[in-house]
Design a protein around this motif. Structure first.
Motif, mmCIF file in Angstrom:
data_model
loop_
_atom_site.group_PDB
_atom_site.id
_atom_site.type_symbol
_atom_site.label_atom_id
_atom_site.label_comp_id
_atom_site.label_asym_id
_atom_site.label_seq_id
_atom_site.Cartn_x
_atom_site.Cartn_y
_atom_site.Cartn_z
ATOM 1 N N ALA A 176 37.152 33.172 -35.500
ATOM 2 C CA ALA A 176 37.748 31.827 -35.472
ATOM 3 C C ALA A 176 39.224 31.888 -35.851
ATOM 4 O O ALA A 176 40.048 31.154 -35.305
ATOM 5 C CB ALA A 176 36.993 30.901 -36.418
ATOM 6 N N GLY A 177 39.573 32.788 -36.786
ATOM 7 C CA GLY A 177 40.977 32.970 -37.134
ATOM 8 C C GLY A 177 41.774 33.602 -36.011
ATOM 9 O O GLY A 177 42.927 33.237 -35.767
ATOM 10 N N VAL A 178 41.180 34.571 -35.314
ATOM 11 C CA VAL A 178 41.833 35.169 -34.149
ATOM 12 C C VAL A 178 42.057 34.110 -33.077
ATOM 13 O O VAL A 178 43.133 34.022 -32.468
ATOM 14 C CB VAL A 178 40.981 36.336 -33.597
ATOM 15 C CG1 VAL A 178 41.527 36.830 -32.266
ATOM 16 C CG2 VAL A 178 40.929 37.479 -34.611
ATOM 17 N N ASP A 179 41.042 33.275 -32.856
ATOM 18 C CA ASP A 179 41.171 32.205 -31.860
ATOM 19 C C ASP A 179 42.240 31.188 -32.269
ATOM 20 O O ASP A 179 42.947 30.641 -31.411
ATOM 21 C CB ASP A 179 39.827 31.507 -31.669
ATOM 22 C CG ASP A 179 38.769 32.407 -31.054
ATOM 23 O OD1 ASP A 179 39.131 33.454 -30.471
ATOM 24 O OD2 ASP A 179 37.573 32.083 -31.184
ATOM 25 N N ALA A 180 42.356 30.928 -33.585
ATOM 26 C CA ALA A 180 43.364 29.973 -34.049
ATOM 27 C C ALA A 180 44.770 30.443 -33.713
ATOM 28 O O ALA A 180 45.653 29.629 -33.404
ATOM 29 C CB ALA A 180 43.234 29.758 -35.561
ATOM 30 N N ALA A 181 44.987 31.759 -33.765
ATOM 31 C CA ALA A 181 46.304 32.288 -33.404
ATOM 32 C C ALA A 181 46.620 32.046 -31.939
ATOM 33 O O ALA A 181 47.793 31.970 -31.556
ATOM 34 C CB ALA A 181 46.366 33.780 -33.719
ATOM 35 N N ALA A 182 45.591 31.912 -31.107
ATOM 36 C CA ALA A 182 45.786 31.687 -29.672
ATOM 37 C C ALA A 182 45.769 30.216 -29.297
ATOM 38 O O ALA A 182 46.418 29.812 -28.325
ATOM 39 C CB ALA A 182 44.701 32.431 -28.888
ATOM 40 N N THR A 183 45.031 29.398 -30.055
ATOM 41 C CA THR A 183 44.843 27.997 -29.668
ATOM 42 C C THR A 183 45.394 26.997 -30.673
ATOM 43 O O THR A 183 45.599 25.827 -30.333
ATOM 44 C CB THR A 183 43.346 27.689 -29.494
ATOM 45 O OG1 THR A 183 42.689 27.808 -30.771
ATOM 46 C CG2 THR A 183 42.704 28.647 -28.499
ATOM 47 N N GLY A 184 45.599 27.418 -31.905
ATOM 48 C CA GLY A 184 46.026 26.494 -32.952
ATOM 49 C C GLY A 184 44.905 25.689 -33.563
ATOM 50 O O GLY A 184 45.146 24.880 -34.461
ATOM 51 N N LEU A 185 43.657 25.879 -33.133
ATOM 52 C CA LEU A 185 42.555 25.071 -33.647
ATOM 53 C C LEU A 185 42.150 25.539 -35.035
ATOM 54 O O LEU A 185 42.063 26.730 -35.304
ATOM 55 C CB LEU A 185 41.363 25.137 -32.693
ATOM 56 C CG LEU A 185 41.609 24.549 -31.306
ATOM 57 C CD1 LEU A 185 40.370 24.690 -30.441
ATOM 58 C CD2 LEU A 185 42.019 23.082 -31.402
ATOM 59 N N PRO A 186 41.868 24.599 -35.937
ATOM 60 C CA PRO A 186 41.584 24.964 -37.324
ATOM 61 C C PRO A 186 40.195 25.542 -37.507
ATOM 62 O O PRO A 186 39.289 25.308 -36.695
ATOM 63 C CB PRO A 186 41.717 23.629 -38.061
ATOM 64 C CG PRO A 186 41.343 22.605 -37.029
ATOM 65 C CD PRO A 186 41.878 23.138 -35.730
ATOM 66 N N LEU A 187 40.007 26.279 -38.611
ATOM 67 C CA LEU A 187 38.681 26.770 -38.953
ATOM 68 C C LEU A 187 37.829 25.648 -39.532
ATOM 69 O O LEU A 187 36.664 25.505 -39.179
ATOM 70 C CB LEU A 187 38.763 27.947 -39.931
ATOM 71 C CG LEU A 187 38.998 29.318 -39.287
ATOM 72 C CD1 LEU A 187 40.432 29.446 -38.768
ATOM 73 C CD2 LEU A 187 38.692 30.445 -40.253
ATOM 74 N N LEU A 188 38.401 24.879 -40.462
ATOM 75 C CA LEU A 188 37.717 23.692 -40.968
ATOM 76 C C LEU A 188 38.081 22.544 -40.024
ATOM 77 O O LEU A 188 39.242 22.151 -39.942
ATOM 78 C CB LEU A 188 38.148 23.389 -42.396
ATOM 79 C CG LEU A 188 37.466 22.226 -43.102
ATOM 80 C CD1 LEU A 188 37.352 22.499 -44.606
ATOM 81 C CD2 LEU A 188 38.218 20.909 -42.898
ATOM 82 N N ARG A 189 37.064 22.030 -39.312
ATOM 83 C CA ARG A 189 37.344 21.082 -38.233
ATOM 84 C C ARG A 189 36.722 19.718 -38.514
ATOM 85 O O ARG A 189 35.515 19.624 -38.782
ATOM 86 C CB ARG A 189 36.794 21.603 -36.902
ATOM 87 C CG ARG A 189 37.408 22.905 -36.478
ATOM 88 C CD ARG A 189 36.873 23.416 -35.159
ATOM 89 N NE ARG A 189 37.420 24.742 -34.872
ATOM 90 C CZ ARG A 189 37.105 25.474 -33.813
ATOM 91 N NH1 ARG A 189 36.244 25.018 -32.914
ATOM 92 N NH2 ARG A 189 37.650 26.668 -33.647
#
Length: 745
Positions: free
Chosen positions: A600-613
């Motif tokens: 989820a952290g790797v994806d956040a670097a690509a999408t900006g989406l937070p881990l706590l949603r």
């Protein structure tokens, strides 16, 4: 800031001039983004030639810096001083929009978003995704406001900015009002601890050290997100005042002092899409190191400690099978009155090099506390003052005050030499064995000063934290590498998400404060921040055992987890043996979830989406989730509902579908509210229908080879196949295809 007295009148001492019509619209290439439109908007309808005399106009410029984003600039006097906006690393060179002007008005089209200005009166500027109007600026929306001395307006916190002197009294403002639809809800505006839905609130974008139980914010971000699938960023690092369905209940109003207001409308169509575009424009977080997801243990603030104390904590945690990844030394690793001199207090830590080596031998990372101030007692104060590294008053004297550290000065990060000097001390600490820094404070920034580069003091109040954190983060990237750099920061503004992690600031040790802390995290997630933490158990006071245990479960179900407090140690056995069991259960659970969380952290670097949603991000079409602020999604597939009571009673909402308890394997049907009662070792933790959770083999550390012994846990409620990617801490990545008919509980 409220300027009106009801619908018809202005407040005493207020004069307002509104855009009344689009008198003419023409196409231009002379915008910050290339192709655009320029609109002349007189403050009175022009019926004859003579009406153009002695008549102020607003010049409105439309352009697009990035696909799906429209920039709107409203200027009374274009030659008036504008202190500039935020850094926009995602702005496309040459712009991203197509402009067209006709006799009927003009349009800017960028991706699926169209901004349309209609020629003539009344003033009309609308923003649409395809055929669906998102919001619009209409009659009496764009205004230039002048205040007479003694005008009856409330400037809020800016009148009492905790800087030793009030902010200068501003006399002119530009404001915009954007329409709210029936039932439309607004979120974001930074880490704010009141209701997550901002409708009906007045919000001042002005960083302050106010704790979690006030309307003030450590992290003020002039960006809001609408549940209708668009966002708005006011491109001004200074004081921005928002009235969200408050002064004008049908609109969101935002105003800035001066002659120019600039904002962006950011398209969706989903809230996730808005955050992805917003973070593409303002910056996305790097991939933070896997070790940082583990448990952080602190000395706490005012407790007495030395190496023996620290070692006893670490050894006892290990003996009880409570894995710790980071040990944090708070303020008193330095001598009192000296903060910051970057020197270990020799009375307490006579052998810092040896101590750091011994902690590393225990497989720990070490974090130390910092702030951007230099106390007068510190030998560094005289050096910094002599070399011009501290912020000065207009008369050339060093700005000082006695709050926090006696006679402290403030490092001037607009001075490159001062920044390099500050960083040189950090490099020495990293070379000594420090792995990361907690960058505390950065909110109490004075406005009655002059900056080395001539920056507007109003602009620097909020923006200072960005320069401060950038200076520290850059050292960690330089010395440890991009993939191993992490902060633990308190203050931020727009763009701060590029330097994780941030924590929630000073909460009290109560269930009420635990709930307000979660609201702050949800608001920050709506503001584009992917990583977030908080002080487990609360900071001020000492939690009772119930609060500590409930908060421990909550705190370990987030991106980053830290035990920290003010005047008492927060090791679990200081509370009771059940607290040890609760800590072990949820720490081990988090370690098993690391393949899921790290991805989820790797994806956040690509999408900006937070881990706590916030629930809205994952279920935008479910109207029941729009007000929820006591539960969240951890990543895209795990629902967490913290328990905010000693008795364990909790009420939460499950969207439609077949959900599975991650703790018990029980399946329940969603689509409604549930009431459950949980012991201290449990809470509602449900996996989304049809989810596939990559489950790690180890429970003793966060940074292991996730592919070694990996299990794909396939949950009921889905059909077909699903691809799941797992990335290891060393950057290897593998994608698996799971058959959703193979259910493991």
């Amino acid at each position: 800031m409220k300027f009106t007295d009801g619908f018809w009148q202005l407040r005493p001492g207020v004069e307002a001039l509104y855009a009344q019509e689009a008198y003419d619209v023409w196409q231009t290439d002379r915008t910050p983004d290339g192709p655009g439109l320029v609109v002349t908007a007189p403050t009175s309808v022009i019926a004859k030639r003579g009406d153009t005399l002695n008549r102020p106009v607003l010049t409105v410029t439309l352009s697009s810096p990035l696909e799906g984003v429209v920039r709107v600039r409203i200027a009374h006097h274009e030659g008036g001083r504008w202190h500039g906006g935020f850094a926009l690393p995602g702005a496309v060179e040459g712009g991203a929009g197509e402009a067209a002007a006709t006799d009927d008005g003009g349009t800017i089209t960028t991706g699926g978003l169209t901004a349309r200005v209609t020629a003539g009166a009344p003033w009309s500027l609308s923003f649409a995704h395809g055929d669906r109007v998102l919001t619009s600026s209409g009659h009496k929306a764009q205004g230039y406001v002048k205040l007479a001395p003694g005008a009856q307006v409330d400037r809020g916190i800016v009148d009492n900015s905790r800087t030793g002197a009030p902010a200068p009294i501003e006399r002119v403002f530009v404001h915009e009002q954007l329409d709210l639809g029936v039932g439309e809800l607004v979120y974001g505006l930074g880490e704010r601890f009141g209701p997550v839905v901002k409708n009906g609130q007045s919000v001042e974008i002005w960083n302050a050290d106010g704790g979690t139980s006030s309307e003030q914010a450590y992290k003020s971000v002039p960006f809001y997100l609408s549940d209708r699938g668009y966002g708005v960023l006011v491109n001004d690092p200074g004081h921005v005042s928002f009235e969200i369905g408050s002064e004008a209940v049908e609109r969101v109003q935002f105003s800035v002092p001066g002659e120019v207001l600039e904002y962006f409308v950011i398209d969706g169509p989903t809230p996730k899409d808005v955050l992805t575009r917003y973070t593409a424009l303002t910056g996305r977080p790097p991939v933070v190191p896997a070790w940082s997801y583990g448990l952080w243990l602190s000395t706490s603030f005012t407790t007495d400690y030395d190496e023996a104390t620290v070692t006893s904590f670490i050894d006892e945690m290990a003996a009880r099978e409570l894995p710790v990844s980071v040990f944090h030394f708070d303020c008193f690793w330095m001598r009192e009155f000296n903060w910051c001199d970057f020197e270990w207090d020799p009375r307490t830590f006579p052998d810092p090099d040896g101590m750091l080596a011994r902690l590393h031998d225990k497989d720990l990372r070490v974090c130390v506390w910092l702030n951007p101030y230099i106390g007068q007692r510190s030998p560094l104060f005289a050096e910094a003052a002599e070399r011009g590294f501290l912020v000065k008053r207009a008369d050339g004297s060093v700005w000082q005050w006695d709050l926090w550290q006696a006679g402290m000065g403030l490092v001037d990060f607009t001075n490159p030499e001062a920044t390099a000097w500050y960083q040189s001390h950090l490099r020495r600490l990293v070379d000594q064995g420090v792995d990361c820094f907690k960058t505390d404070f950065g909110e109490r920034i004075p406005v009655d000063v002059e900056w080395a580069d001539g920056s507007d003091p109003q602009r620097m109040h909020n923006l200072y934290t960005q320069l401060y954190n950038e200076a520290v983060h850059a050292v960690l990237v330089e010395k440890r590498g991009e993939g191993d750099a992490v902060l633990f920061a308190r203050s931020a503004t727009a763009g701060g998400q590029t330097m994780p992690v941030h924590w929630g600031g000073d909460s009290t040790s109560t269930f009420v404060s635990m709930a307000e802390t979660l609201r702050g995290g949800l608001s920050l997630a709506y503001s584009g921040f992917a990583h977030w933490s908080h002080d487990i158990g609360g900071f001020e006071g000492t939690p009772d055992t119930a609060v500590y245990k409930r908060w421990t479960a909550f705190g370990l179900l987030g991106s980053h987890s830290r035990f920290h407090g003010s005047g008492s140690y927060r090791v679990p056995w200081a509370f009771d043996e059940e607290a040890v069991e609760v800590t072990r259960r949820f720490t081990h659970l988090k370690m098993h979830l690391m393949p899921y969380l790290f991805q989820a952290g790797v994806d956040a670097a690509a999408t900006g989406l937070p881990l706590l949603r916030p629930m809205l991000l994952e279920f935008p079409d479910d109207p029941a989730v729009r007000h929820l602020d006591r539960q969240y999604m951890l990543g895209g597939d795990i629902l967490v509902a913290p328990v905010f009571s000693e008795a364990g009673e909790v009420e939460f909402y499950l969207p439609a579908g077949e959900w599975t308890s991650l703790l018990t394997g029980e399946t329940v049907t969603g689509g409604g509210w549930r009431r459950e009662t949980h012991g201290f070792d449990s809470l509602p933790l449900y996996v989304r229908p049809g989810a596939v959770i990559p489950w790690g083999a180890r429970s003793d550390r966060p940074d292991y080879d996730y592919l070694d012994g990996l299990t794909l846990r396939v949950f009921p409620g889905g059909s077909g196949a699903r691809d799941v990617t797992v990335t290891t801490p060393d950057g290897r990545s593998e994608t698996f295809t799971a058959d959703l008919s193979e259910v493991t509980r």
